[in-house]
Design a protein around this motif. Structure first.
Motif, short mmCIF file in Angstrom:
data_model
loop_
_atom_site.label_atom_id
_atom_site.label_comp_id
_atom_site.label_asym_id
_atom_site.label_seq_id
_atom_site.Cartn_x
_atom_site.Cartn_y
_atom_site.Cartn_z
N MET A 1 0.85 -1.19 0.00
CA MET A 1 0.00 0.00 0.00
C MET A 1 0.88 1.24 0.00
O MET A 1 1.84 1.32 0.77
CB MET A 1 -0.87 0.03 1.26
CG MET A 1 -1.81 -1.14 1.40
SD MET A 1 -2.60 -1.15 3.03
CE MET A 1 -1.59 -2.35 3.89
N GLY A 2 0.59 2.18 -0.87
CA GLY A 2 1.34 3.43 -0.90
C GLY A 2 2.65 3.36 -1.68
O GLY A 2 3.45 4.28 -1.63
N SER A 3 2.86 2.27 -2.44
CA SER A 3 4.11 2.15 -3.20
C SER A 3 4.07 2.85 -4.55
O SER A 3 5.07 2.90 -5.25
CB SER A 3 4.49 0.68 -3.38
OG SER A 3 3.51 0.00 -4.15
N ARG B 1 5.25 9.09 2.37
CA ARG B 1 4.41 9.41 1.21
C ARG B 1 2.93 9.55 1.56
O ARG B 1 2.22 10.30 0.92
CB ARG B 1 4.51 8.30 0.16
CG ARG B 1 5.81 8.25 -0.56
CD ARG B 1 5.77 7.10 -1.53
NE ARG B 1 7.02 6.99 -2.25
CZ ARG B 1 7.18 6.24 -3.31
NH1 ARG B 1 6.18 5.52 -3.77
NH2 ARG B 1 8.34 6.19 -3.91
N MET B 2 2.49 8.75 2.52
CA MET B 2 1.06 8.70 2.82
C MET B 2 0.64 9.78 3.81
O MET B 2 1.29 9.98 4.81
CB MET B 2 0.68 7.33 3.38
CG MET B 2 0.83 6.20 2.39
SD MET B 2 0.59 4.59 3.16
CE MET B 2 -1.17 4.58 3.36
N THR B 3 -0.48 10.41 3.50
CA THR B 3 -1.04 11.37 4.45
C THR B 3 -1.81 10.59 5.51
O THR B 3 -2.11 9.41 5.34
CB THR B 3 -2.01 12.33 3.73
OG1 THR B 3 -3.13 11.57 3.24
CG2 THR B 3 -1.34 13.08 2.59
N GLU B 4 -2.15 11.28 6.57
CA GLU B 4 -2.94 10.67 7.64
C GLU B 4 -4.28 10.17 7.08
O GLU B 4 -4.75 9.09 7.41
CB GLU B 4 -3.18 11.70 8.76
CG GLU B 4 -3.75 11.11 10.03
CD GLU B 4 -2.80 10.15 10.73
OE1 GLU B 4 -3.28 9.12 11.22
OE2 GLU B 4 -1.59 10.43 10.78
N GLU B 5 -4.86 10.97 6.18
CA GLU B 5 -6.15 10.63 5.56
C GLU B 5 -6.03 9.34 4.74
O GLU B 5 -6.90 8.47 4.79
CB GLU B 5 -6.62 11.78 4.67
CG GLU B 5 -7.98 11.54 4.05
CD GLU B 5 -8.36 12.61 3.04
OE1 GLU B 5 -9.27 12.34 2.25
OE2 GLU B 5 -7.74 13.69 3.04
N GLU B 6 -4.92 9.21 4.00
CA GLU B 6 -4.71 8.01 3.20
C GLU B 6 -4.58 6.77 4.08
O GLU B 6 -5.11 5.72 3.76
CB GLU B 6 -3.45 8.15 2.33
CG GLU B 6 -3.64 9.06 1.15
CD GLU B 6 -2.34 9.27 0.39
OE1 GLU B 6 -2.37 9.14 -0.85
OE2 GLU B 6 -1.30 9.57 1.03
N ARG B 7 -3.87 6.91 5.19
CA ARG B 7 -3.72 5.78 6.11
C ARG B 7 -5.05 5.37 6.72
O ARG B 7 -5.31 4.20 6.92
CB ARG B 7 -2.71 6.10 7.21
CG ARG B 7 -1.30 5.81 6.77
CD ARG B 7 -0.37 5.92 7.92
NE ARG B 7 0.30 7.20 7.79
CZ ARG B 7 1.12 7.72 8.66
NH1 ARG B 7 1.38 7.10 9.76
NH2 ARG B 7 1.69 8.87 8.45
N GLN C 1 -4.07 0.44 10.06
CA GLN C 1 -4.49 1.14 11.27
C GLN C 1 -3.48 1.00 12.41
O GLN C 1 -3.34 1.90 13.22
CB GLN C 1 -5.88 0.65 11.72
CG GLN C 1 -6.97 0.87 10.67
CD GLN C 1 -6.96 2.27 10.08
OE1 GLN C 1 -7.00 3.26 10.80
NE2 GLN C 1 -6.88 2.37 8.76
N ASP C 2 -2.77 -0.10 12.47
CA ASP C 2 -1.75 -0.33 13.50
C ASP C 2 -0.40 -0.40 12.79
O ASP C 2 -0.14 -1.32 12.01
CB ASP C 2 -2.09 -1.65 14.21
CG ASP C 2 -1.08 -2.04 15.27
OD1 ASP C 2 0.14 -1.75 15.11
OD2 ASP C 2 -1.48 -2.68 16.25
N LEU C 3 0.48 0.58 13.04
CA LEU C 3 1.75 0.66 12.31
C LEU C 3 2.68 -0.52 12.54
O LEU C 3 3.38 -0.95 11.62
CB LEU C 3 2.47 1.97 12.64
CG LEU C 3 1.87 3.24 12.04
CD1 LEU C 3 2.74 4.44 12.32
CD2 LEU C 3 1.66 3.09 10.54
#
Length: 167
Positions: free
Chosen positions: A12-14, A110-116, A123-125
């Motif tokens: 995700m986010g690549s 790269r990812m914003t908080e909204e994207e995450r 949800q859990d890093l």
């Protein structure tokens, strides 16, 4: 069936969707995003599908999507969800697999908080990092080529060079 499809995999986010859209435009071909296709077919967001039906139902939707792609799609750049190659190891039946590799730390940048927030498995890093490590091995094993997506321009050029060599 020789499909000439290029399937972009990665965490995700690549950058699969971003790279896929630009690549399709440069190669004058179509772009397909399996998550968007599933959302369109189901008329709801992936996060809603996970929440109401669960991950297993979503994975079954991905399998249905894969069968359609394998049997019906040619000469297309295809971006698949992060879990797609994990749950559909026969992914190569639909085209050449390109792993867009990005370090976990760079994905976070790269990812914003909204994207995450939109990504159920992010949800859990700590769990996301664990998942990243597990999937990285699978992506690498299934890939026809691994490209480090550190620069959009370089990534596009490397994929175009690869594609020219397989056509």
């Amino acid at each position: 069936m020789n499909s000439n499809n290029l399937i972009l995999t990665g965490f995700m986010g690549s950058g699969k969707s971003t790279v896929g859209r630009l690549l399709a435009k440069e190669l004058n071909t179509y772009f397909l995003d399996t998550d968007v296709l599933i959302e369109s077919f189901e008329n709801r967001k992936i996060s809603d599908i996970f929440q109401s039906d669960g991950e297993e139902a979503f994975r079954n939707m991905e399998k249905k999507c894969f069968e359609w792609i394998k049997n019906s799609v040619k000469n297309t750049i295809i971006s698949v969800g992060g879990g797609f190659p994990v749950f559909i190891p026969e992914i190569k039946e639909a085209g050449k697999v390109v792993y867009l590799k990005v370090d976990f730390e760079n994905i976070l940048k790269r990812m914003t908080e909204e994207e995450r927030t939109k990504r159920p498995l992010f949800q859990d890093l700590d769990k996301a990092k664990e998942l990243f490590d597990k999937r990285d091995k699978i992506y690498s094993r299934l890939a026809d080529i691994v490209i480090y997506n550190n620069s959009l321009e370089n990534t596009l050029q490397k994929i175009k060079d690869y594609y020219a060599g397989i056509k």
